[in-house]
Design a protein around this motif. Sequence first.
Motif, PDB file in Angstrom:
ATOM      1  N   ASP A  88       0.922  -1.152   0.083  1.00 43.93           N
ATOM      2  CA  ASP A  88      -0.137   0.013   0.136  1.00 43.93           C
ATOM      3  C   ASP A  88       0.841   1.593  -0.068  1.00 43.93           C
ATOM      4  OD1 ASP A  88      -1.588   1.984   0.460  1.00 43.93           O
ATOM      5  OD2 ASP A  88      -3.047   0.940   1.978  1.00 43.93           O
ATOM      6  N   PRO A  89       1.374   1.648  -1.164  1.00 45.49           N
ATOM      7  CA  PRO A  89       2.196   2.852  -1.106  1.00 45.49           C
ATOM      8  C   PRO A  89       1.525   4.047  -0.465  1.00 45.49           C
ATOM      9  CG  PRO A  89       2.061   1.905  -3.397  1.00 45.49           C
ATOM     10  CD  PRO A  89       0.951   1.263  -2.577  1.00 45.49           C
ATOM     11  N   ASP A  90       0.404   4.365  -0.235  1.00 43.92           N
ATOM     12  CA  ASP A  90      -0.352   5.248   0.312  1.00 43.92           C
ATOM     13  C   ASP A  90      -0.079   5.276   1.744  1.00 43.92           C
ATOM     14  OD1 ASP A  90      -1.236   6.650  -2.009  1.00 43.92           O
ATOM     15  OD2 ASP A  90      -2.793   5.613  -2.284  1.00 43.92           O
ATOM     16  N   ARG A  91      -0.124   4.100   2.242  1.00 45.03           N
ATOM     17  CA  ARG A  91       0.020   4.060   3.706  1.00 45.03           C
ATOM     18  C   ARG A  91       1.587   4.211   3.889  1.00 45.03           C
ATOM     19  NH1 ARG A  91      -1.461  -1.485   6.193  1.00 45.03           N
ATOM     20  NH2 ARG A  91      -0.689  -0.175   7.802  1.00 45.03           N
ATOM     21  N   MET A  92       2.281   3.626   3.123  1.00 42.28           N
ATOM     22  CA  MET A  92       3.891   3.881   3.415  1.00 42.28           C
ATOM     23  C   MET A  92       4.365   5.534   3.219  1.00 42.28           C
ATOM     24  SD  MET A  92       5.967   1.006   1.753  1.00 42.28           S
ATOM     25  CE  MET A  92       5.315   1.132  -0.230  1.00 42.28           C
TER      26      MET A  92
END
Length: 244
Positions: A88-92
Amino acid sequence: MTAITTRTVEYPADGLTMIGHLALPAGTGRRPAVLLGPEGVGLGDVDRRRADALAELGYAALAFDLHGGRYLGDPEEMLARCLPLLADPDRMRGIGHAALDVLRAQPRTDPERIAAVGYGTGGAIALELGRDGVDLRAIGTVNALTTGRPDETARIRCPVWAGVGSEDPIMPPAQRDAFTAEMQTAGVDWRLTIYGGALHAFHHPPVDHPTVPGVGHHPQHARRAWRDVVDLLTECLPVTAPKP
């Protein structure tokens, strides 16, 4: 050895209260800064010592948290949290931005001169900050040859250095090839160092808890990887003598 000061800093991210480790060099002026990300197990003493070492070199350094103050020594628990996070790039990016905001807000930080260095999951977060267009002076990653969403890697505006063990089963040759192809296609100034005979997390001293398969310490390459990180910072984010 230069006197440094350290303290913990709390801040919200990913629905948790994160507890980072801030290390500052002696003096009162603004300094170039390094955002330092830990392996998937989370912030531990190894990361705190790295931040302290960077402060001794003259950087303001924040070793950021991944798990709300917890160190996940149980491999199953660590993977249960980190695998969805890495997907999940957005969480990272949210975790990275929250820590970056804390570092930028420090009075000792020069907000225009920040690099991001990370190991494993922390390195993936450093890369995602670059793919999100954050103005960084350098990105350094060890064991984190993660690829991103199409076309976003072209938003990286700084040199990228990556290090990996030749025998790392978690970052095998196919993953190395995909990462370097992505960097090259995007026109990034990139470098990859392959440490012969090293496994995953070769940079980390032996631990007293179970690990995932393919992990092993390599003392000589651990020292070399740290020198490579320092060389990256010396090139891209040099420490100059503070003004009197």
